[in-house]
Design a protein around this motif. Structure first.
Motif, PDB file in Angstrom:
ATOM      1  N   ILE A 236       0.597  40.225  26.493  1.00 47.79           N
ATOM      2  CA  ILE A 236       1.809  40.752  27.123  1.00 47.79           C
ATOM      3  C   ILE A 236       2.949  39.739  27.027  1.00 47.79           C
ATOM      4  CG2 ILE A 236       2.811  41.399  29.350  1.00 47.79           C
ATOM      5  CD1 ILE A 236       0.085  42.746  29.970  1.00 47.79           C
ATOM      6  N   PHE A 237       2.632  38.459  27.232  1.00 45.29           N
ATOM      7  CA  PHE A 237       3.654  37.423  27.127  1.00 45.29           C
ATOM      8  C   PHE A 237       4.287  37.421  25.733  1.00 45.29           C
ATOM      9  CE2 PHE A 237       4.887  33.143  25.839  1.00 45.29           C
ATOM     10  CZ  PHE A 237       5.730  32.766  26.866  1.00 45.29           C
ATOM     11  N   LEU A 238       3.466  37.410  24.693  1.00 45.90           N
ATOM     12  CA  LEU A 238       3.997  37.368  23.329  1.00 45.90           C
ATOM     13  C   LEU A 238       4.763  38.641  22.985  1.00 45.90           C
ATOM     14  CD1 LEU A 238       1.017  35.687  21.437  1.00 45.90           C
ATOM     15  CD2 LEU A 238       3.213  34.660  22.073  1.00 45.90           C
ATOM     16  N   ARG A 239       4.273  39.784  23.507  1.00 45.35           N
ATOM     17  CA  ARG A 239       4.975  41.049  23.238  1.00 45.35           C
ATOM     18  C   ARG A 239       6.356  41.061  23.896  1.00 45.35           C
ATOM     19  NH1 ARG A 239       7.667  44.022  21.691  1.00 45.35           N
ATOM     20  NH2 ARG A 239       7.604  46.307  21.518  1.00 45.35           N
ATOM     21  N   MET A 240       6.447  40.553  25.129  1.00 50.35           N
ATOM     22  CA  MET A 240       7.747  40.498  25.799  1.00 50.35           C
ATOM     23  C   MET A 240       8.678  39.538  25.072  1.00 50.35           C
ATOM     24  SD  MET A 240       6.853  40.760  29.874  1.00 50.35           S
ATOM     25  CE  MET A 240       8.532  41.209  30.338  1.00 50.35           C
ATOM     26  N   TYR A 276       4.975  26.546  23.020  1.00 49.56           N
ATOM     27  CA  TYR A 276       5.365  26.726  24.422  1.00 49.56           C
ATOM     28  C   TYR A 276       4.797  25.703  25.395  1.00 49.56           C
ATOM     29  CZ  TYR A 276       7.014  31.219  22.743  1.00 49.56           C
ATOM     30  OH  TYR A 276       7.664  32.200  22.054  1.00 49.56           O
ATOM     31  N   ASN A 277       3.622  25.123  25.110  1.00 50.13           N
ATOM     32  CA  ASN A 277       3.040  24.125  26.000  1.00 50.13           C
ATOM     33  C   ASN A 277       2.643  24.701  27.355  1.00 50.13           C
ATOM     34  OD1 ASN A 277       2.268  21.423  26.713  1.00 50.13           O
ATOM     35  ND2 ASN A 277       4.102  21.261  27.965  1.00 50.13           N
ATOM     36  N   SER A 278       2.521  26.012  27.453  1.00 51.17           N
ATOM     37  CA  SER A 278       2.158  26.634  28.728  1.00 51.17           C
ATOM     38  C   SER A 278       0.651  26.611  28.921  1.00 51.17           C
ATOM     39  CB  SER A 278       2.644  28.084  28.762  1.00 51.17           C
ATOM     40  OG  SER A 278       2.064  28.769  29.845  1.00 51.17           O
ATOM     41  N   GLY A 279       0.205  26.515  30.163  1.00 50.85           N
ATOM     42  CA  GLY A 279      -1.222  26.612  30.451  1.00 50.85           C
ATOM     43  C   GLY A 279      -1.804  27.932  30.014  1.00 50.85           C
ATOM     44  N   LEU A 280      -0.930  28.890  29.747  1.00 46.97           N
ATOM     45  CA  LEU A 280      -1.383  30.187  29.266  1.00 46.97           C
ATOM     46  C   LEU A 280      -2.082  30.057  27.915  1.00 46.97           C
ATOM     47  CD1 LEU A 280      -1.197  33.222  30.022  1.00 46.97           C
ATOM     48  CD2 LEU A 280       0.936  33.304  28.722  1.00 46.97           C
ATOM     49  N   PHE A 281      -1.688  29.050  27.128  1.00 41.42           N
ATOM     50  CA  PHE A 281      -2.254  28.865  25.786  1.00 41.42           C
ATOM     51  C   PHE A 281      -2.824  27.442  25.639  1.00 41.42           C
ATOM     52  CE2 PHE A 281       1.380  31.779  25.338  1.00 41.42           C
ATOM     53  CZ  PHE A 281       0.739  32.904  24.849  1.00 41.42           C
ATOM     54  N   HIS A 282      -3.580  27.009  26.606  1.00 40.69           N
ATOM     55  CA  HIS A 282      -4.074  25.630  26.610  1.00 40.69           C
ATOM     56  C   HIS A 282      -5.529  25.622  26.150  1.00 40.69           C
ATOM     57  CE1 HIS A 282      -4.797  21.710  29.085  1.00 40.69           C
ATOM     58  NE2 HIS A 282      -4.808  21.507  27.788  1.00 40.69           N
ATOM     59  N   PHE A 283      -5.761  25.227  24.893  1.00 44.31           N
ATOM     60  CA  PHE A 283      -7.107  25.290  24.323  1.00 44.31           C
ATOM     61  C   PHE A 283      -7.697  23.931  23.975  1.00 44.31           C
ATOM     62  CE2 PHE A 283      -4.921  29.246  23.091  1.00 44.31           C
ATOM     63  CZ  PHE A 283      -5.732  30.154  23.749  1.00 44.31           C
ATOM     64  N   THR A 284      -6.896  22.889  23.938  1.00 41.86           N
ATOM     65  CA  THR A 284      -7.405  21.577  23.539  1.00 41.86           C
ATOM     66  C   THR A 284      -7.158  20.553  24.638  1.00 41.86           C
ATOM     67  OG1 THR A 284      -5.291  21.087  22.443  1.00 41.86           O
ATOM     68  CG2 THR A 284      -7.068  22.003  21.096  1.00 41.86           C
ATOM     69  N   HIS A 285      -8.034  19.584  24.695  1.00 44.60           N
ATOM     70  CA  HIS A 285      -7.918  18.544  25.721  1.00 44.60           C
ATOM     71  C   HIS A 285      -6.733  17.637  25.419  1.00 44.60           C
ATOM     72  CE1 HIS A 285      -8.950  15.497  28.641  1.00 44.60           C
ATOM     73  NE2 HIS A 285      -8.922  14.585  27.681  1.00 44.60           N
ATOM     74  N   MET A 325      13.075  44.861  30.748  1.00 44.77           N
ATOM     75  CA  MET A 325      12.162  44.908  31.886  1.00 44.77           C
ATOM     76  C   MET A 325      12.308  43.629  32.710  1.00 44.77           C
ATOM     77  SD  MET A 325       7.996  45.206  32.096  1.00 44.77           S
ATOM     78  CE  MET A 325       7.943  46.953  31.643  1.00 44.77           C
ATOM     79  N   PRO A 326      12.738  43.732  33.958  1.00 49.38           N
ATOM     80  CA  PRO A 326      12.862  42.533  34.788  1.00 49.38           C
ATOM     81  C   PRO A 326      11.491  41.900  35.023  1.00 49.38           C
ATOM     82  CG  PRO A 326      14.004  44.415  35.775  1.00 49.38           C
ATOM     83  CD  PRO A 326      13.163  44.951  34.666  1.00 49.38           C
ATOM     84  N   VAL A 327      11.471  40.583  35.094  1.00 50.85           N
ATOM     85  CA  VAL A 327      10.221  39.882  35.419  1.00 50.85           C
ATOM     86  C   VAL A 327       9.702  40.363  36.764  1.00 50.85           C
ATOM     87  CG1 VAL A 327       9.233  37.623  35.964  1.00 50.85           C
ATOM     88  CG2 VAL A 327      10.793  37.873  34.036  1.00 50.85           C
ATOM     89  N   LYS A 472       2.057  31.820  37.260  1.00 54.76           N
ATOM     90  CA  LYS A 472       2.467  30.975  36.133  1.00 54.76           C
ATOM     91  C   LYS A 472       3.105  31.808  35.023  1.00 54.76           C
ATOM     92  CE  LYS A 472      -1.207  27.489  36.733  1.00 54.76           C
ATOM     93  NZ  LYS A 472      -2.432  26.933  36.102  1.00 54.76           N
ATOM     94  N   LEU A 473       2.479  32.930  34.693  1.00 49.93           N
ATOM     95  CA  LEU A 473       3.020  33.812  33.657  1.00 49.93           C
ATOM     96  C   LEU A 473       4.419  34.282  34.025  1.00 49.93           C
ATOM     97  CD1 LEU A 473       2.749  35.674  31.142  1.00 49.93           C
ATOM     98  CD2 LEU A 473       1.652  37.348  32.645  1.00 49.93           C
ATOM     99  N   SER A 474       4.595  34.726  35.256  1.00 48.09           N
ATOM    100  CA  SER A 474       5.895  35.258  35.683  1.00 48.09           C
ATOM    101  C   SER A 474       6.968  34.173  35.644  1.00 48.09           C
ATOM    102  CB  SER A 474       5.780  35.842  37.090  1.00 48.09           C
ATOM    103  OG  SER A 474       4.873  36.922  37.119  1.00 48.09           O
ATOM    104  N   LEU A 475       6.633  32.971  36.091  1.00 44.39           N
ATOM    105  CA  LEU A 475       7.607  31.882  36.080  1.00 44.39           C
ATOM    106  C   LEU A 475       7.975  31.490  34.648  1.00 44.39           C
ATOM    107  CD1 LEU A 475       6.212  29.683  38.994  1.00 44.39           C
ATOM    108  CD2 LEU A 475       8.406  30.878  38.965  1.00 44.39           C
ATOM    109  N   CYS A 476       7.004  31.511  33.752  1.00 46.45           N
ATOM    110  CA  CYS A 476       7.294  31.203  32.350  1.00 46.45           C
ATOM    111  C   CYS A 476       8.226  32.238  31.741  1.00 46.45           C
ATOM    112  CB  CYS A 476       5.985  31.131  31.550  1.00 46.45           C
ATOM    113  SG  CYS A 476       5.009  29.645  31.901  1.00 46.45           S
ATOM    114  N   LEU A 477       7.973  33.520  32.034  1.00 47.58           N
ATOM    115  CA  LEU A 477       8.849  34.564  31.516  1.00 47.58           C
ATOM    116  C   LEU A 477      10.249  34.454  32.107  1.00 47.58           C
ATOM    117  CD1 LEU A 477       6.332  37.544  31.508  1.00 47.58           C
ATOM    118  CD2 LEU A 477       7.445  36.557  29.496  1.00 47.58           C
ATOM    119  N   LYS A 478      10.324  34.125  33.387  1.00 50.69           N
ATOM    120  CA  LYS A 478      11.635  33.946  34.015  1.00 50.69           C
ATOM    121  C   LYS A 478      12.386  32.791  33.360  1.00 50.69           C
ATOM    122  CE  LYS A 478      13.474  35.688  36.926  1.00 50.69           C
ATOM    123  NZ  LYS A 478      14.617  36.643  36.927  1.00 50.69           N
TER     124      LYS A 478
END
Length: 1011
Positions: A236-240, A276-285, A325-327, A472-478
């Protein structure tokens, strides 16, 4: 109103050269400049920003957003005020047949429906089409679907009133569009965008959960919920971002054109981490980041569910236009989403089920945006006043039960707007690192500056791990709102920074109320892993060290949970009761959340919650009232009365703004006295507007804010009840008993067979008639035909041999209290065997007095004095309120009845009783006991004469009301009713004299009290 001359001239000019304007060569841009812009100017709109308003405050935004995708563009006009968007206008050239063309209608409806706007306009000046955009659009809809009104240009002049009453600036500012949505029944298919998106997301959640678990049945419930939510959030994040021009349009859609979708989707996710560096996409240490995701990269997900999800996010299958679409709408969706959880059944079946506490509450209720905005303005807005951005840098705003993050999003947006205004006002050239200018002259904060504000100022905690991820997702989109791929690329290449911050240090998962000392409590060691996970103890000092070293947070805001602590189990209730002074009796979680806020607030910090208002009057709120009075200064209360701020949720709520200070201040009160105020009108008094049925006044904090009940009444009104309460004794001092009856959901709890009684070796219990609260009416005898005789027994005979005091208090608190004392008091916890003769005999000795004594009775809810006399036997359940005076009281029952039913006592009763809507109030014996009663000095002939006059008039009222139903014709009924009205007035006059009311006081009583 008649059409302005400018509109008549436009119509005439268009008509004079119709063929030219309808030719394909005549462009949309020309139509806008020559006809559409002047038309809206005639409607009062500042279409060209002639007032020179700053970009953020322009009321007409042209080309609302940039071109998105290959063939879709954003609407041509957005009309708005500072309160938010109002309507879109989509413009076409006159050669387009708007009446018959599918695409323009669908395009407009898609924008406006996604943005949650009730009406919008499609026009080429040749035609004017108004669409009801509450209806979910479909690509197959005919252009006539949801079209509210169609006008050719030839009807503009004669239909000008219709157009202007809806879309003129003056009308829109006065709420014309909101009134339309309120008054016009929504057409069939009017599904709001948040409900539609929630249904889709719920469906996608089920698809993903079942498919993931199909391939790996070793997953725990927690891991399954995490995997599903993170996968959906990322998509959803990438689509928005695509619809907003931040990501290339169609990037996700390309994935469904081939196989092995999840492998290629993971590659997109990993690329997003670099970007983006968001925790939404955090896969490596990484050393500076914690908690990377090692689970979802190992999953197997089939192509089919992913293809269905991604396809459902794109035109023509998707009705959503994410660019508009508003956050906040997405937050509303996720608030509902968080009310459910994926479960794994005993037979390894996967389902999505509503959480028990949500099911009990009747659903999830999202905080309206105007409440969020008001609380943020009154707290964050107050704290930043007269400060510089440098001074605000270390200000910390916290929501300790953040849910989907609506309050934190509101606070973040406020700080974005405030910083931008400060930089522009101080000279934009000084702040090249903080702001940049768009080609149209609009200034924006740089992504780096937004990131700085977010990391420095915004903090949240929630017990639900899913809620933390949603916040976190909402704040990132905002944070990304208004950004483009170009500005993102600039930040990455020039500043060598990834765009989004890692919010793991700001938004935390944990139990805001229970700290690590929990583990040392008795019984904690015996709890299982699941119980410990649910409790999730949280150490504020460790989790937010900088804030706590600085003395705490500057503002605590939000909507704390209203959950009855019983739902959480006895261990948690006991723990909270030991930990918090305010967590006494039966309490909801919002009560200790207030106390916790004070613990983590800085000195002079601000707390603002929207929460149930009943604690200000109920006994269970005494300790909270005392705590606030001792530790804080109540600055503002907004009491919404019985207006349902949360839709159908039966919670009467108020906004409280409290400063952590011992300074005595006057409390500003906004009180909604009407209970039929529309949702669209509630925000008016909050923004300085006026509304009938809303009072604004102040109360002296020194006298108002104590542990005693708080009465939100204007000073001139409160003075009457305050004076009478000082001068006359309370009703409770005259009573042997005041009872709310036996509490039980069903009267049959108290009905047992004679055989059952005999089997216990007990004597036959007494038989009493039963009446309901609805059978009790003002000065009316309880009709014999409605009474039913039952064998009454004191408690429910069911399985089990022992009943404890606590259980008995739950089942029949007033019966239990009466056993403890001749007055209703909460007592200890001894145990009685269910078959015990001791218990039965105690009950038979004490309680029947309640049923056999002459008494005054009333219903549990009233909108006037509804009391009457009952001198016969009557079983009293919790729907009937009972007053039995002491034997040594000289005043007769008739005298007390007349006083209680008088306008004066109803006036006082209504001031202090909990409201129940439509002018009704609760009749609670605890409240009744506080009513001031004028005692009679029987040695004074004048005083005794007044007493006897009232007794005589009450006896007359009882007789008249007895005769009224038997009157044979309308004339007789009218004659009797006139006598009743006159006698009522005579009683009121005598009561005024007894209490010594002045003419001015009588006028106040009669102006605010209705029969």
């Amino acid at each position: 109103m008649s059409a302005p001359a400018s509109v008549i001239a436009l119509v005439d000019r268009f008509h004079a050269d119709l063929a030219h304007y309808r030719a394909p060569q005549y462009k949309e841009t020309e139509a806008r400049q020559e006809f559409i812009d002047p038309l809206f100017k005639a409607l009062g709109w500042d279409i060209g920003n002639e007032r020179g308003a700053a970009a953020a405050f322009r009321e007409v935004q042209l080309e609302y957003s940039m071109k998105i995708g290959a063939s879709t563009k954003a609407p041509d006009y957005l009309f708005r005020f500072t309160s938010g968007p109002k309507f879109f206008v989509e413009a076409k050239k006159p050669s387009v047949n708007l009446r018959e063309s599918f695409d323009p209608a669908f395009q407009l409806r898609r924008y406006a429906w996604t943005a949650k706007l009730p009406l919008s306009v499609l026009t080429d000046f040749d035609e004017w089409a108004i669409y009801d955009t509450r209806v979910e659009p479909s690509r197959d809809d005919a252009p006539s679907v949801a079209r509210y009104l169609y006008l050719p240009y030839t009807q503009y002049v004669e239909q000008w009133d219709t157009i202007a009453n809806l879309f003129s600036r003056e009308s829109v500012l006065a709420g014309s569009l909101e009134r339309f949505a309120q008054e016009q029944k929504a057409p069939r298919g009017a599904l709001p965008v948040d409900r539609a998106l929630l249904a889709d997301i719920d469906n996608w959640r089920g698809l993903l959960a079942k498919n993931i678990f199909l391939w790996d049945q070793t997953l725990s419930v927690r891991d399954l919920n995490y995997a599903v939510q993170m996968t959906l959030d990322r998509i959803i994040f990438l689509r928005m971002c695509e619809d907003r021009g931040i990501e290339p349009y169609g990037k996700l859609e390309e994935l469904i054109k081939g196989g092995d979708v999840y492998t290629r989707l993971r590659n997109l996710f990993r690329a997003a981490d670099d970007r983006y560096n968001s925790g939404l996409f955090h896969f490596t240490h990484e050393k500076v980041r914690e908690g990377h995701d090692t689970l979802t990269p190992t999953l197997h997900i089939d192509d089919e569910p992913l293809q269905k999800i991604i396809r459902g996010l794109y035109y023509p299958y998707s009705p959503y236009e994410f660019s508009v679409m508003p956050v906040e709408v997405l937050g509303n969706v996720y608030e509902q989403f968080l009310g459910s959880v994926i479960t794994i059944g005993a037979e390894r079946t996967v389902e999505v089920e509503q959480k028990p506490e949500v099911r009990k509450a009747g659903g999830v209720y999202y905080t309206p945006q105007y409440i969020v905005d008001y609380i943020v303005t009154q707290t964050v807005g107050t704290l930043v006043k007269d400060k510089t951005p440098m001074q605000v840098e270390q200000m910390r705003v916290l929501d300790p039960a953040c849910g989907s993050g609506s309050f934190l999003i509101g606070a973040f947006q406020f700080l974005i707007d405030w910083h931008l205004a400060q930089y522009v006002a101080d000279g934009p050239q000084k702040y090249k690192k903080q702001i940049y200018q768009l080609p149209d002259g609009v200034y924006r904060l740089t992504p780096a500056e937004r990131k700085r504000i977010l990391l420095n100022n915004i903090y949240g905690v929630d017990l639900d791990a899913q809620a933390v991820e949603v916040t976190k997702l909402s704040l990132c989109l905002k944070m990304l709102e208004g950004e483009t791929s170009q500005t993102i690329a600039h930040q990455q290449s020039f500043l060598q920074q990834r765009v989004l911050p890692d919010l793991s240090a700001n938004i935390k998962c944990g139990n805001a109320l229970i700290g690590p000392d929990f583990y040392a409590t008795p019984g904690a060691a015996d709890l299982g892993a699941d119980d410990l996970y649910r409790i999730n103890a949280f150490d504020w000092q460790t989790e937010f060290p900088a804030a706590m070293r600085a003395g705490g947070f500057d503002a605590v805001i939000g909507n704390p949970p209203y959950v009855d602590v019983k739902i959480l189990g006895g261990h948690v209730k006991q723990l909270l009761s030991q930990r918090y002074k305010t967590a006494t009796r039966r309490f909801d979680l919002y009560i200790p959340f207030v106390e916790k806020a004070f613990e983590i607030l800085q000195s002079n910090g601000l707390l603002s919650y929207i929460m149930p208002s009943m604690f200000i009057r109920r006994d269970y709120g005494r300790d909270l009232r005392g705590f606030i009075a001792k530790n804080g200064s109540m600055e503002t209360i907004v009491d919404f009365g019985t207006n349902q701020v949360f839709g159908n949720a039966m919670n009467y709520v108020a906004v409280f703004i409290i400063r952590k200070s011992n300074q005595i201040v006057n409390t500003s009160v906004i009180k909604y006295e009407r209970d039929d105020i529309k949702a669209t009108e509630i925000f008016l008094p909050l923004t300085g507007g006026e509304l009938t049925g809303v009072k604004k006044f102040s109360l002296s904090g020194q006298h108002f804010c104590t542990s005693d009940e708080w009465y939100l009444t204007e000073q001139n009104e409160a003075q009457i009840s305050q004076r009478l309460s000082r001068e006359f004794p309370a009703l409770e001092t005259m009573l042997v008993h005041a009872s709310e009856g036996i509490h039980s959901g069903k009267d049959e709890v108290f009905f047992v067979s004679t055989e059952r009684v005999e089997s216990l070796g007990l004597e036959s219990p007494p038989v009493f008639p039963l009446a309901k609260g609805k059978d009790i009416h003002r000065y009316q005898t309880i009709h014999p035909q409605i009474l039913k005789h039952r064998v009454i027994y004191p408690y429910h005979l069911s399985s089990g041999d022992v009943i404890g005091g606590e259980e008995l208090q739950e089942l029949a608190p007033n019966t239990w209290s009466y056993l403890e004392s001749s007055r209703p008091l909460l007592g200890g916890r001894p145990y009685f065997e269910r078959s015990s003769k001791v218990w039965y005999e105690l009950w038979c000795q004490r309680v029947p007095q309640l049923y056999t004594s002459p008494k005054i009775v009333g219903p549990e809810i009233a909108n006037r004095g509804e009391f009457t006399l009952c001198k016969d036997q009557l079983f009293v359940n919790n729907k009937i309120k009972v007053v039995i005076p002491r034997h040594d009281i000289g005043e007769s029952l008739e005298y007390l009845l007349g006083v209680l039913n008088s306008l004066l006592l109803v006036y006082i009763h209504r001031l202090i009783a909990p409201p129940k809507g439509s002018g009704f109030f609760e009749v609670k014996t605890g409240i009744m006991g506080k009513l001031p009663i004028r005692r009679i000095n029987f040695t004074d002939p004048a005083d005794k004469s007044r007493h006897d006059q009232i007794v005589h008039l009450v006896e007359k009222m009882l007789e008249l009301n007895k005769n009224l139903p038997t009157a044979q014709n309308a004339h007789d009924k009218t004659f009797i009713q006139r006598q009743i009205t006159a006698t009522d007035a005579q009683i009121d006059t005598l009561v005024y004299a007894l209490y010594g009311l002045s003419a001015a006081e009588i006028a106040i009583v009669e102006a605010t009290t209705k029969r």
